[in-house]
Design an enzyme around this catalytic site. Structure first.
Site, mmCIF file in Angstrom:
data_model
loop_
_atom_site.group_PDB
_atom_site.id
_atom_site.type_symbol
_atom_site.label_atom_id
_atom_site.label_comp_id
_atom_site.label_asym_id
_atom_site.label_seq_id
_atom_site.Cartn_x
_atom_site.Cartn_y
_atom_site.Cartn_z
ATOM 1 C CG ASP A 99 49.218 45.066 39.227
ATOM 2 O OD1 ASP A 99 49.000 45.613 40.317
ATOM 3 O OD2 ASP A 99 48.358 44.933 38.338
ATOM 4 C CG LEU A 100 46.440 40.660 43.167
ATOM 5 C CD1 LEU A 100 47.023 39.251 43.215
ATOM 6 C CD2 LEU A 100 45.890 41.037 44.538
ATOM 7 C CE1 TYR A 101 42.284 42.901 43.759
ATOM 8 C CE2 TYR A 101 44.168 44.219 44.447
ATOM 9 C CZ TYR A 101 43.090 43.409 44.756
ATOM 10 O OH TYR A 101 42.832 43.108 46.072
ATOM 11 N NE ARG A 159 41.272 47.618 37.875
ATOM 12 C CZ ARG A 159 42.279 47.522 38.715
ATOM 13 N NH1 ARG A 159 42.076 47.629 40.033
ATOM 14 N NH2 ARG A 159 43.512 47.291 38.279
ATOM 15 C CB SER A 215 48.824 44.387 45.183
ATOM 16 O OG SER A 215 47.488 44.767 44.955
ATOM 17 C CG ASN A 216 47.821 50.550 44.424
ATOM 18 O OD1 ASN A 216 48.879 50.853 44.969
ATOM 19 N ND2 ASN A 216 47.402 51.134 43.315
#
Length: 229
Positions: free
Chosen positions: A10-12, A41, A118-119
């Protein structure tokens, strides 16, 4: 776990600190930066989930802009168009957690294929990894845009399985977001949860296969497995 043939991150909040924008938020409303960033967020995540349930997909940048507008109004902390544009641009340049660059370097040295799922849109993912100088660490940058729905929908997790051309049982999914780790585990990935804050895992009927406090611990675990093998 079976032999791992690829790692999907995942990124964030996992590789990159979403609250690295708090400093810039502080320049517009001194002393309120982390408060702004935290609610921003929270609403960003809520909007991705709600959009998915409503069947009204928008890209991640739009969800991010909408969440910031709500945050500004809810906290009664005005942000003009220029300020909102600057903050959303900063989201495209968020900073990696301190241990991440070296950890990715060590994983890559093991000839382990690395990917991001990622989203974020394809543009946002590319912007973040390029701004941090880490784009060359990843063989695949995979966006929920391709599924037109957001994680934790199963069709997003399938994108990584298809892209890496490996069975899901051979792909380790790594996330610091418990809801995301739960979604990936439900899909069938072995999962490593990065629990930097020492929080309890979400009660969603799933459990991670491995828990670490930082990406460096995951690397150490891999190095031990290789040495034992």
């Amino acid at each position: 776990m079976e032999k791992i043939r690829g790692i999907v991150f995942d990124l964030y909040g996992t590789l990159y600190d979403v609250h690295s924008v708090a400093g810039l938020c502080d320049t517009y409303h001194p002393g309120r930066g982390l408060e702004i960033s935290t609610l921003w967020r929270q609403k960003q995540l809520e909007y991705t989930w709600l959009r998915s349930l409503m069947g009204q997909y928008v890209d991640f940048e739009q969800a991010t802009r909408d969440a910031l507008l709500f945050t500004s109004r809810y906290l009664t902390l005005p942000l003009d168009d220029a300020a909102r544009m600057a903050l959303c641009d900063a989201y495209l340049k968020i900073k990696p957690y301190p241990e991440v660059p070296e950890a990715l370097d060590r994983l890559q040295a093991m000839h382990m294929p690395l990917a991001i799922l990622s989203n974020g849109s394809a543009h946002s993912i590319r912007s973040v990894v390029t701004a941090s100088g880490l784009a060359h660490r990843f063989q695949h940058l995979i966006s929920a845009d391709s599924a037109q729905i957001f994680k934790p929908h199963h069709s997003v997790y399938k994108l990584a399985e298809d892209q890496l051309q490996q069975d899901r049982s051979a792909i380790l999914f790594v996330s610091s977001n418990a809801w995301d780790a739960s979604g990936a585990r439900h899909f069938g990935y072995p999962v490593c949860w990065i629990n930097r804050a020492g929080n309890p895992f979400d009660e969603l009927g799933q459990s991670p296969d491995h828990v670490v406090a930082g990406l460096d611990q995951l690397v150490h675990w891999f190095e031990e497995r290789i040495g034992a093998g």
